[in-house]
Design a protein around this motif. Structure first.
Motif, PDB file in Angstrom:
ATOM      1  N   GLY A 137       0.810  -1.213   0.000  1.00 38.13           N
ATOM      2  CA  GLY A 137       0.000   0.000   0.000  1.00 38.13           C
ATOM      3  C   GLY A 137       0.841   1.260   0.000  1.00 38.13           C
ATOM      4  N   LEU A 138       0.302   2.338   0.567  1.00 36.10           N
ATOM      5  CA  LEU A 138       0.992   3.626   0.602  1.00 36.10           C
ATOM      6  C   LEU A 138       2.332   3.506   1.319  1.00 36.10           C
ATOM      7  CD1 LEU A 138       0.927   6.771   0.230  1.00 36.10           C
ATOM      8  CD2 LEU A 138      -0.132   6.857   2.493  1.00 36.10           C
ATOM      9  N   ILE A 139       3.377   4.077   0.705  1.00 40.29           N
ATOM     10  CA  ILE A 139       4.716   4.060   1.297  1.00 40.29           C
ATOM     11  C   ILE A 139       4.915   5.310   2.155  1.00 40.29           C
ATOM     12  CG2 ILE A 139       7.196   4.083   0.790  1.00 40.29           C
ATOM     13  CD1 ILE A 139       6.539   2.687  -1.868  1.00 40.29           C
ATOM     14  N   PRO A 140       5.347   5.178   3.412  1.00 37.58           N
ATOM     15  CA  PRO A 140       5.631   6.357   4.250  1.00 37.58           C
ATOM     16  C   PRO A 140       6.912   7.038   3.753  1.00 37.58           C
ATOM     17  CG  PRO A 140       5.335   4.363   5.579  1.00 37.58           C
ATOM     18  CD  PRO A 140       5.513   3.930   4.164  1.00 37.58           C
ATOM     19  N   SER A 141       6.822   7.807   2.708  1.00 38.70           N
ATOM     20  CA  SER A 141       7.962   8.363   1.988  1.00 38.70           C
ATOM     21  C   SER A 141       8.294   9.775   2.456  1.00 38.70           C
ATOM     22  CB  SER A 141       7.645   8.397   0.492  1.00 38.70           C
ATOM     23  OG  SER A 141       6.520   9.235   0.258  1.00 38.70           O
ATOM     24  N   PRO A 142       9.458  10.299   2.051  1.00 45.43           N
ATOM     25  CA  PRO A 142       9.778  11.702   2.347  1.00 45.43           C
ATOM     26  C   PRO A 142       8.731  12.653   1.786  1.00 45.43           C
ATOM     27  CG  PRO A 142      11.748  10.527   1.642  1.00 45.43           C
ATOM     28  CD  PRO A 142      10.596   9.587   1.443  1.00 45.43           C
ATOM     29  N   GLY A 143       8.147  12.300   0.612  1.00 46.15           N
ATOM     30  CA  GLY A 143       7.100  13.146   0.044  1.00 46.15           C
ATOM     31  C   GLY A 143       5.887  13.237   0.944  1.00 46.15           C
ATOM     32  N   MET A 144       5.548  12.135   1.582  1.00 43.83           N
ATOM     33  CA  MET A 144       4.424  12.142   2.514  1.00 43.83           C
ATOM     34  C   MET A 144       4.715  13.043   3.704  1.00 43.83           C
ATOM     35  SD  MET A 144       2.665   8.928   4.554  1.00 43.83           S
ATOM     36  CE  MET A 144       1.645   9.251   6.008  1.00 43.83           C
ATOM     37  N   SER A 145       5.951  13.091   4.137  1.00 41.17           N
ATOM     38  CA  SER A 145       6.335  13.903   5.296  1.00 41.17           C
ATOM     39  C   SER A 145       6.065  15.387   5.082  1.00 41.17           C
ATOM     40  CB  SER A 145       7.823  13.708   5.610  1.00 41.17           C
ATOM     41  OG  SER A 145       8.109  12.369   5.909  1.00 41.17           O
ATOM     42  N   GLN A 146       6.022  15.816   3.828  1.00 38.88           N
ATOM     43  CA  GLN A 146       5.842  17.233   3.511  1.00 38.88           C
ATOM     44  C   GLN A 146       4.368  17.618   3.344  1.00 38.88           C
ATOM     45  OE1 GLN A 146       8.248  17.924   0.030  1.00 38.88           O
ATOM     46  NE2 GLN A 146      10.044  16.933   0.929  1.00 38.88           N
ATOM     47  N   CYS A 147       3.467  16.655   3.545  1.00 37.84           N
ATOM     48  CA  CYS A 147       2.046  16.895   3.332  1.00 37.84           C
ATOM     49  C   CYS A 147       1.336  17.297   4.627  1.00 37.84           C
ATOM     50  CB  CYS A 147       1.367  15.638   2.770  1.00 37.84           C
ATOM     51  SG  CYS A 147       1.972  15.121   1.141  1.00 37.84           S
ATOM     52  N   SER A 148       0.304  18.120   4.486  1.00 33.80           N
ATOM     53  CA  SER A 148      -0.577  18.426   5.611  1.00 33.80           C
ATOM     54  C   SER A 148      -1.721  17.424   5.695  1.00 33.80           C
ATOM     55  CB  SER A 148      -1.144  19.843   5.467  1.00 33.80           C
ATOM     56  OG  SER A 148      -0.122  20.809   5.522  1.00 33.80           O
ATOM     57  N   TYR A 149      -2.143  16.924   4.520  1.00 32.87           N
ATOM     58  CA  TYR A 149      -3.218  15.947   4.429  1.00 32.87           C
ATOM     59  C   TYR A 149      -2.823  14.876   3.424  1.00 32.87           C
ATOM     60  CZ  TYR A 149      -5.883  19.709   6.616  1.00 32.87           C
ATOM     61  OH  TYR A 149      -6.306  20.695   7.470  1.00 32.87           O
ATOM     62  N   VAL A 150      -3.253  13.641   3.685  1.00 37.01           N
ATOM     63  CA  VAL A 150      -2.953  12.531   2.778  1.00 37.01           C
ATOM     64  C   VAL A 150      -4.211  11.689   2.616  1.00 37.01           C
ATOM     65  CG1 VAL A 150      -1.660  10.397   2.456  1.00 37.01           C
ATOM     66  CG2 VAL A 150      -0.485  12.445   3.279  1.00 37.01           C
ATOM     67  N   TYR A 151      -4.572  11.430   1.375  1.00 33.07           N
ATOM     68  CA  TYR A 151      -5.707  10.564   1.050  1.00 33.07           C
ATOM     69  C   TYR A 151      -5.179   9.152   0.816  1.00 33.07           C
ATOM     70  CZ  TYR A 151      -9.515   8.556  -1.747  1.00 33.07           C
ATOM     71  OH  TYR A 151     -10.503   7.752  -2.235  1.00 33.07           O
ATOM     72  N   VAL A 152      -5.786   8.172   1.499  1.00 32.14           N
ATOM     73  CA  VAL A 152      -5.250   6.814   1.450  1.00 32.14           C
ATOM     74  C   VAL A 152      -6.391   5.801   1.399  1.00 32.14           C
ATOM     75  CG1 VAL A 152      -5.086   6.767   3.976  1.00 32.14           C
ATOM     76  CG2 VAL A 152      -3.705   5.177   2.623  1.00 32.14           C
ATOM     77  N   THR A 153      -6.175   4.702   0.676  1.00 26.67           N
ATOM     78  CA  THR A 153      -7.181   3.624   0.548  1.00 26.67           C
ATOM     79  C   THR A 153      -6.559   2.321   1.040  1.00 26.67           C
ATOM     80  OG1 THR A 153      -6.499   3.308  -1.773  1.00 26.67           O
ATOM     81  CG2 THR A 153      -8.393   4.717  -1.364  1.00 26.67           C
ATOM     82  N   PRO A 154      -6.517   2.093   2.356  1.00 24.31           N
ATOM     83  CA  PRO A 154      -5.779   0.960   2.909  1.00 24.31           C
ATOM     84  C   PRO A 154      -6.443  -0.405   2.733  1.00 24.31           C
ATOM     85  CG  PRO A 154      -6.787   2.215   4.670  1.00 24.31           C
ATOM     86  CD  PRO A 154      -7.036   2.975   3.412  1.00 24.31           C
ATOM     87  N   SER A 155      -7.760  -0.481   2.735  1.00 25.33           N
ATOM     88  CA  SER A 155      -8.418  -1.793   2.664  1.00 25.33           C
ATOM     89  C   SER A 155      -8.153  -2.473   1.327  1.00 25.33           C
ATOM     90  CB  SER A 155      -9.926  -1.645   2.885  1.00 25.33           C
ATOM     91  OG  SER A 155     -10.198  -1.397   4.227  1.00 25.33           O
ATOM     92  N   HIS A 156      -8.430  -1.760   0.246  1.00 23.29           N
ATOM     93  CA  HIS A 156      -8.140  -2.247  -1.104  1.00 23.29           C
ATOM     94  C   HIS A 156      -7.697  -1.027  -1.900  1.00 23.29           C
ATOM     95  CE1 HIS A 156      -9.933  -6.008   0.034  1.00 23.29           C
ATOM     96  NE2 HIS A 156     -11.097  -5.435   0.274  1.00 23.29           N
ATOM     97  N   GLN A 157      -6.382  -0.872  -2.029  1.00 24.62           N
ATOM     98  CA  GLN A 157      -5.848   0.326  -2.658  1.00 24.62           C
ATOM     99  C   GLN A 157      -6.438   0.513  -4.058  1.00 24.62           C
ATOM    100  OE1 GLN A 157      -3.492   1.186  -5.283  1.00 24.62           O
ATOM    101  NE2 GLN A 157      -3.453   3.313  -4.593  1.00 24.62           N
ATOM    102  N   CYS A 158      -6.832   1.726  -4.347  1.00 25.47           N
ATOM    103  CA  CYS A 158      -7.369   2.045  -5.667  1.00 25.47           C
ATOM    104  C   CYS A 158      -6.253   2.595  -6.541  1.00 25.47           C
ATOM    105  CB  CYS A 158      -8.476   3.087  -5.549  1.00 25.47           C
ATOM    106  SG  CYS A 158      -9.139   3.637  -7.125  1.00 25.47           S
ATOM    107  N   PRO A 159      -5.913   1.913  -7.655  1.00 30.16           N
ATOM    108  CA  PRO A 159      -6.626   0.796  -8.282  1.00 30.16           C
ATOM    109  C   PRO A 159      -5.942  -0.565  -8.128  1.00 30.16           C
ATOM    110  CG  PRO A 159      -5.200   1.803  -9.886  1.00 30.16           C
ATOM    111  CD  PRO A 159      -4.955   2.526  -8.593  1.00 30.16           C
TER     112      PRO A 159
END
Length: 497
Positions: A257-279
């Motif tokens: 699923g979503l990787i906890p990346s350096p790019g994520m660290s710079q975000c205020s909000y993150v949209y994520v689909t953990p149950s079944h990642q789209c697509p």
């Protein structure tokens, strides 16, 4: 004045146009007659042909036509006169504009393109053909199989919703609150099944996850807010956030699923689909969930968890929602009934802190006022009476079978293609061999009555290797058609060389 013979001719020509508009022949006759009267095709005072004559002309039973005519008399569209039979009641046209005075669209020098302050029509969106049901092999995602829908149970709940006490509950204005019955079921049945506890003022009904994203974007974002979306990811979420922010970041995903990346660290909000990642359909592992939450806590990130299709789990033991693991209240939860029941229902919900929900509710009032409460009441009954749980069990058994058939068919007919492993859901993410254009493959497949979905739309930047991906849905295709459909995809791929 038209005579009865002419009126019969009009209705004989009109009747086929109403072939799919009603569930009953009597209903089609009524719709056709009402249409012809209100459109002025049959003038006021015109005499209606006898039921026997009309029934013979339409190829229907006299009883069917007689019952339809009687209803139109009761409703005032027709008038029964002694010895004159039935005539069209001209009073039904009172208050309508004269059709003789209608004018064509006026010529204008107005340049509307110069007045538009947005160009949403230029956004890249998922496009599905309206005639998808005409395809012999509809591997379309996000549509439902009418044969699986528990229509008897839904019909029973719909009937109960029309009893006078129920109508009094749902027909009122719910501008400052939501329908009690459905909120009860979300609060006490749906959310606890995902490990989530919430107060009533922390839940807001929406018309699906797209509306949820729109509300959140307009309440929480400005042009400089950094928002992260999965890449590949859900286009409607990406487009909603781009509508408000100029700093939408594409965040990488992998088999967890979503990787906890350096790019994520710079975000205020993150949209994520953990149950079944789209697509890609992958399920975020428990260690990855903990890592994402830890990074969100460390960097003060708010997560928008879209938990679509969380109930569709082949093992029967879905991982807990991110929100259920979050002690800090930094996960905003988006749920939906549309993906499992029927997409046309447009029933979803947001769970978040009461202060945020109150603001979202105020914005929703300006857009929709509130979602249709008749559907909310029916859905509440459907859940409360156990129909939803039974239906989900049936879906899981069916989708597990269809997924196995799909995987086996690819192993047999397209072994050079990679189908991403999945723990559930209603779709498969496929990676073709190097050099494949999934758009070209989709066109070849369509010529063979096979519908697939090119993957380019899910990537933030359509280029290069992304063109080799495509998505196959198996919610709307019969199990017996899956192997043959994959065989047709293989033939289409061979044509491309």
């Amino acid at each position: 004045m038209r005579n009865r013979h002419e009126i019969t001719g009009i209705w004989v020509k009109l009747f086929p146009q109403f072939s799919g508009s009603s569930a009953t022949l009597q209903g089609r006759v009524k719709e056709m007659m009402v249409h012809s009267i209100l459109q002025g095709l049959v003038p006021a005072g015109a005499k209606v042909p006898p039921s026997r004559v009309l029934a013979d002309a339409l190829g229907l039973s006299r009883n069917t036509v007689s019952l339809a005519l009687q209803v139109l008399v009761d409703k005032g569209f027709l008038v029964a006169r002694t010895r004159s039979g039935l005539t069209v009641n001209g009073e039904m046209l009172l208050g309508q504009a004269s059709r003789t005075n209608l004018i064509q669209a006026p010529a204008t020098d107005l340049q509307w393109k110069d007045r538009l302050v947005s160009r949403l029509g230029r956004q890249r969106n998922i496009v599905k053909p309206a005639n998808w049901q005409d395809f012999r092999y509809p591997f379309v995602y996000g549509q439902f199989d009418a044969g699986l829908m528990p229509l008897k149970d839904w019909r029973a709940c719909s009937h109960q919703a029309l009893f006078a006490p129920a109508v009094k509950k749902w027909a009122q204005d719910f501008v400052d609150r939501d329908h009690d019955l459905l909120i009860d079921q979300v609060q006490h049945r749906l959310l606890p099944a995902r490990g989530i506890m919430a107060h009533r003022d922390e839940i807001l009904l929406t018309a699906g996850s797209q509306m949820a994203c729109y509300l959140l974007a307009n309440v929480l974002l400005d042009r400089n807010t950094v928002v992260g979306v999965e890449d590949p990811g859900y286009p409607d979420a990406r487009n909603n956030f781009k509508l408000r922010s100029d700093r939408v970041r594409a965040l990488p995903v992998d088999s967890d699923g979503l990787i906890p990346s350096p790019g994520m660290s710079q975000c205020s909000y993150v949209y994520v689909t953990p149950s079944h990642q789209c697509p890609t359909t992958v399920t975020m592992s428990m260690p990855r969930r903990q890592q994402v939450l830890e990074l969100a806590r460390k960097k003060d990130i708010i997560l928008f968890e879209d938990d679509h299709e969380s109930e569709l789990n082949f093992s029967g033991k879905p991982l807990p929602a991110l929100k259920s693991l979050d002690p800090d209240g930094r996960v905003i939860y988006l749920g939906s009934l549309s993906k499992t029941l029927a997409h046309g229902l447009r029933i979803g919900f947001i769970v978040g802190p009461a202060e945020l929900i109150a603001e979202l509710r105020a914005l929703r009032r300006l857009i929709l006022r509130h979602p249709p409460t008749n559907n909310a009441h029916i859905a509440g009954l459907f859940i409360a009476q156990g129909h939803h749980d039974a239906f989900i069990r049936k879906l899981n058994l069916t989708y597990r079978e269809r997924r196995e058939l799909l995987d086996n068919a690819f192993a047999e007919w397209l072994p050079q293609f990679e189908v991403t492993p999945s723990q559930g859901g209603s779709g498969a993410w496929v990676k073709g061999p190097a050099g494949l254009s999934s758009a070209d493959l989709a066109r070849r497949c369509a010529a063979r009555s096979v519908l697939i979905e090119p993957g380019e739309i899910f990537f933030s930047k359509p280029a290069g290797p992304t063109q080799r991906y495509f998505r196959l849905g198996y919610s709307a295709i019969q199990s017996g058609a899956i192997s043959a459909g994959v065989r047709e995809i293989a033939a289409a791929a061979q044509e491309l060389g």
